[in-house]
Design an enzyme around this catalytic site. Sequence first.
Site, PDB file in Angstrom:
ATOM      1  N   TRP A 185       0.824  -1.209   0.000  1.00  0.00           N
ATOM      2  CA  TRP A 185       0.000   0.000   0.000  1.00  0.00           C
ATOM      3  C   TRP A 185       0.858   1.259   0.000  1.00  0.00           C
ATOM      4  O   TRP A 185       0.501   2.266  -0.626  1.00  0.00           O
ATOM      5  CB  TRP A 185      -0.970  -0.030   1.183  1.00  0.00           C
ATOM      6  CG  TRP A 185      -1.783  -1.284   1.195  1.00  0.00           C
ATOM      7  CD1 TRP A 185      -1.807  -2.248   2.151  1.00  0.00           C
ATOM      8  CD2 TRP A 185      -2.670  -1.738   0.155  1.00  0.00           C
ATOM      9  NE1 TRP A 185      -2.648  -3.270   1.784  1.00  0.00           N
ATOM     10  CE2 TRP A 185      -3.186  -2.990   0.567  1.00  0.00           C
ATOM     11  CE3 TRP A 185      -3.064  -1.215  -1.081  1.00  0.00           C
ATOM     12  CZ2 TRP A 185      -4.088  -3.715  -0.208  1.00  0.00           C
ATOM     13  CZ3 TRP A 185      -3.957  -1.948  -1.856  1.00  0.00           C
ATOM     14  CH2 TRP A 185      -4.464  -3.176  -1.422  1.00  0.00           C
ATOM     15  N   LYS A 202     -10.816  -1.829   8.436  1.00  0.00           N
ATOM     16  CA  LYS A 202      -9.737  -2.599   9.050  1.00  0.00           C
ATOM     17  C   LYS A 202      -9.894  -2.732  10.561  1.00  0.00           C
ATOM     18  O   LYS A 202      -9.513  -3.739  11.137  1.00  0.00           O
ATOM     19  CB  LYS A 202      -8.388  -1.943   8.754  1.00  0.00           C
ATOM     20  CG  LYS A 202      -7.996  -1.927   7.285  1.00  0.00           C
ATOM     21  CD  LYS A 202      -7.667  -3.311   6.773  1.00  0.00           C
ATOM     22  CE  LYS A 202      -7.111  -3.250   5.370  1.00  0.00           C
ATOM     23  NZ  LYS A 202      -6.806  -4.568   4.811  1.00  0.00           N
ATOM     24  N   ASP A 233      -0.624   6.799   6.788  1.00  0.00           N
ATOM     25  CA  ASP A 233      -1.713   5.867   6.488  1.00  0.00           C
ATOM     26  C   ASP A 233      -1.800   4.889   7.651  1.00  0.00           C
ATOM     27  O   ASP A 233      -0.921   4.052   7.838  1.00  0.00           O
ATOM     28  CB  ASP A 233      -1.410   5.136   5.178  1.00  0.00           C
ATOM     29  CG  ASP A 233      -2.438   4.066   4.826  1.00  0.00           C
ATOM     30  OD1 ASP A 233      -3.396   3.866   5.613  1.00  0.00           O
ATOM     31  OD2 ASP A 233      -2.275   3.423   3.771  1.00  0.00           O
TER      32      ASP A 233
END
Length: 366
Positions: A102, A193, A169
Amino acid sequence: MKKHNYSAGPCILPQEVFEKSAQAVLNFNNSGLSILEMSHRSKDFVAVMDEVRALVLELLGLEGKGYQALFLQGGASLEFLMVPYNLMKVDGKAAYLDTGTWANNAIKEAKLFGETVVVASSKEQNYNHIPTDYTIPADASYFHCTSNNTIFGTQIKSFPKTDIPVVCDMSSDIFSRSLDFSQFDLIYAGAQKNMGAAGATLVVVKEEILGKSGRTIPSILDYEKHIKAESMYNTPSVFAVYTCLLTLQWLKNQGGIAAIEKINEVKANLLYSEIDRNPLFIGTANPADRSFMNATFLLVNPEHQETFDKMWKAAGISGLPGHRSVGGYRASMYNALPLESVQVLVDVMKELEVVFSVQSQSQLAE
């Protein structure tokens, strides 16, 4: 049989969140309307949005410090684009730490806007550790990092000090551990998440860093416009936002981040201790960088996979296979996963050791 849910996302949520959200689908606040059908401009839902945004700042310790909490859409993947759009100065540059899939995707988007300096990367080692020996350029518009790498099971334990804005992030470890969140100027995280149902994205941003890029930003991608509209620039993901509120209320009632961090440490230590003790398994991440949220591990002997898979499935475990890009196993231990579920997995791993120990002894006897 109760399922022990190790899914990496959408992930396990507290039981009371399921119950309260299910009731809201039928009749929200005794309004006679489902939360799925009521106007996002209604008094009832505006109250939800106001409360959840305030609760985010309260739990992170950012109240009264110049931050705004936004609930947007598009997931972390859209934030890969929105961050450089809003923060990278025209003809400027940004600095990125590459610690996983990511992070690498975020770097690709940033390159569309200007010079993107990758200060360090662990890609050549299959992202098995967090690089620490690097220099952040002082003239970059911002520094971007990923706090927890879901696929590879690594987590940043301490963050670098720098005078430029820091963007993080936190999609897979938001609200899971105590940090000085004021060291970050912008935090973003997909809800699915650790925070709520898929469909909402949390952005926490220090207002003073905005409006300095020198470029024209499309309205839907402009953080300042979303702040002005109080996360209502367009129709928000009402159900996902509501589940975030319920989850954060649950977290506050547990004692907040500091309390849940202690539980998360116990869960992670229990599983990693078994991975290290059991000769049939091996961890994939550098021990110093192991994630408390996502433990990644392999079987030493691939021939044991069929037996192990049958055993953990029979024990009611779900979502254990590793990401399709790396294989192996991944145990995602988000806030709502009870210690009991981790013990069930550890017991299965111990049982597997016994099974093959007996087989080996039997073969030797023959």
